[in-house]
Design an enzyme around this catalytic site. Sequence first.
Site, PDB file in Angstrom:
ATOM      1  N   ASP A  66     -10.212  -5.642  -3.237  1.00  0.00           N
ATOM      2  CA  ASP A  66      -9.628  -4.568  -2.443  1.00  0.00           C
ATOM      3  C   ASP A  66     -10.535  -3.336  -2.518  1.00  0.00           C
ATOM      4  OD1 ASP A  66      -8.016  -2.381  -1.531  1.00  0.00           O
ATOM      5  OD2 ASP A  66      -6.204  -3.508  -2.042  1.00  0.00           O
ATOM      6  N   SER A  95       0.830  -1.198   0.000  1.00  0.00           N
ATOM      7  CA  SER A  95       0.000   0.000   0.000  1.00  0.00           C
ATOM      8  C   SER A  95       0.874   1.261   0.000  1.00  0.00           C
ATOM      9  CB  SER A  95      -0.970  -0.045   1.186  1.00  0.00           C
ATOM     10  OG  SER A  95      -1.978   0.936   1.071  1.00  0.00           O
ATOM     11  N   HIS A 116      -7.372  -5.990   0.887  1.00  0.00           N
ATOM     12  CA  HIS A 116      -6.181  -5.162   1.110  1.00  0.00           C
ATOM     13  C   HIS A 116      -5.354  -5.601   2.326  1.00  0.00           C
ATOM     14  CE1 HIS A 116      -4.050  -1.493   0.000  1.00  0.00           C
ATOM     15  NE2 HIS A 116      -4.027  -1.081   1.249  1.00  0.00           N
TER      16      HIS A 116
END
Length: 285
Positions: free
Chosen positions: A230, A151, A263
Site C-alpha cells: 500500500d 481507508s 490500497h
Amino acid sequence: MTAAPERISRHGAFGGTVEFCRHAAEATGCDMRFAVFLPPQAERRRVPLLWYLAGLTCTEETFMIKAGAQRIAAELGIALAAPDTSPRNVPLPGDGDNWDFGVGAGFYVDATREPWSRHYRMYSYVTRELPAVIEANFPVDARRQGIFGHSMGGHGALTIALKNPGRYRSVSAFAPIAAPMQCPWGQKALTGYLGEDREAWRGHDASELIRSLPSVDGRPLLLVDQGLADPFLEQQLLPDRLEKACAEKGYPLTLRRHPGYDHGYYFISTFIEDHLRHHARALLA
C-alpha cells in the site's frame, strides 16, 4: 415520520436486490444518496444490517460495484448499506480543489468550522439520520448492526463503533487511517472541519479513542487487514499506532498484514469474505 427515499435504480443480485436511493437529508442540508443490498432472506424476515463506509473520492456505488460482497451477504442473510462519502452539489469555496478534502472527503465528522459546518455533518448523518431512513423503509433488524470500511471509511467505522458502544455488534476495517492526528490526510481534514484545537480532534482518532476508554469489557474484536504494498501505509495509515494502542489498553485486535496487496479494491475483494464472516459471527449469534 421518516420520509421514504426515492428509489433511483434496482438490480437483482444473488437472489436479492441492490437498490440505489436518494433522499433529502436534514443533517447535511442537501440530497444524499445511498445504496442497500437486501439478501433473499429479507423477503421473509428482517435481517441484520452491515454498514460499509467508503474512502476518499468514493461514492455510494463504489463498494456495491467493486467489492464483490453480495454473494456472501446473500448466503449469510445480511443486508449491506453504503452511504455516500460527503455532501454534494452544495458549492462551498474550494470544496472541489483537492481530492482529499471537501467533496468526496467528508471524513465522517460533524464539521464545526464555517463554511463546512453548514453541510458537512457526516457523523450525524451516518449514525442517526440515515439509520432511521433505512430502518423505516427496509426490512432490517436494528438490534443487529455491524460496521466496517476502507481507508477514510475504515477510520469512520472504527471511530463510530468506539463512540457508540452497544450500537454495533461487530467492527472491521480495510487499510484504515488509524491515527489521523498523526498523518497528513487526517491533519488536513481535522483542521479544515474542526479548527486548530488538537484536543477537539481526539474524538475522531481511533488510536486515541482506544487509549481513552475506561474499560474494554464487552467491546467487539477489531479485525483490520492491511496490504504491505500500500503506497499510503507509512505516511497516512499508521496501523502500528493502532496496534500499540490496543496492546497498551488490552483491546482485542486482529491485525493482518498482507505482502503484495495495495490500497485498492483488488485487495478488498480478496478478503471481503473474511470480513463478512467475521461480522456474521456476531450478527447471527
